[in-house]
Design a protein around this motif. Structure first.
Motif: not given
Length: 232
Positions: A85, A92-93, A96-97, A158-159
């Protein structure tokens, strides 16, 4: 250039250096060779061609080294841009995904734990002090979160104001230790006169919940619901 190619080029460079040193040693310390180079034009021309070949080889190896170094730098920058990020410096997201996808469509491991964090005062900070201050608050919290998580768990943004911590080899003691370490660092930050804003956060924990949690998405969703004080 592959890693093996880099190793081969390094060995080649070392051999060239050794060969060059040996040639210089022979020319300087063997009087017959030294006299032959000085007196025989044909032999001297042969030596010149050999030195030119060595010089060109050095140039080609240097070019390969430079290319390899530049490629590694570009790869690191690209990897950082894809997985990190830009504001927080955390995963970043997307990262995480990727982490979550390791456990999708699989029974959740008994040692997998999750903590979701909510930076609760970010909206008020943005409203009253501006987004620059809000961004600084996110960076400071992320830095503390990263330090507290070292050798303990995966952390990512996670945002927005949500942050994720996943414990792949977790237990309640490990997760409690992480939270205590984080709380101590946050308190030190908030008590520092140089800190213009306070960090205010909440969290929710989910770990080995039995039938209530069957998948990793259930685990994350439960920890996210538990962020509110009333549900913890």
């Amino acid at each position: 250039m592959k890693k093996t190619d880099f190793i081969y080029k390094t060995i080649q460079l070392i051999l060239f250096i050794l060969l060059t040193a040996c040639c210089l040693g022979v020319i300087l310390f063997d009087q017959r060779v030294y006299h032959l180079v000085a007196s025989d034009p044909a032999f001297r021309m042969l030596c010149i061609f050999l030195w030119l070949a060595l010089g060109l080889s050095f140039l080609f190896i240097y070019r390969d080294f430079h290319y390899f170094t530049s490629s590694r730098k570009d790869y690191r920058e690209l990897d950082y841009a894809v997985h990190s990020d830009p504001l927080s410096g955390l995963a970043n997201r997307f990262s995480c995904d990727v982490m979550i996808e390791k456990y999708l469509d699989k029974p959740i491991p008994e040692n997998l734990g999750c903590i979701m964090f909510d930076l609760t005062n970010i909206h008020d900070t943005n409203k009253h002090y501006g987004h620059l201050k809000g961004n600084q608050l996110i960076r400071d919290f992320s830095s503390i979160l990263h330090l507290a998580s070292t050798n303990m768990c995966f952390v990512g943004r996670n945002g927005g104001n949500k942050f994720l911590a996943l414990f792949e080899d977790g237990n309640t003691y490990k997760m409690d230790s992480f939270l205590k370490k984080l709380d101590q660092k946050i308190q030190l930050y908030n008590q520092d006169p140089a800190s213009s804003l306070l960090i205010e956060y909440r969290y929710g924990i989910a770990f080995h919940e039995g039938e209530e949690v069957k998948t990793i998405t259930d685990l994350i969703a439960l920890s996210n619901r538990r962020i509110s004080r009333e549900e913890r």
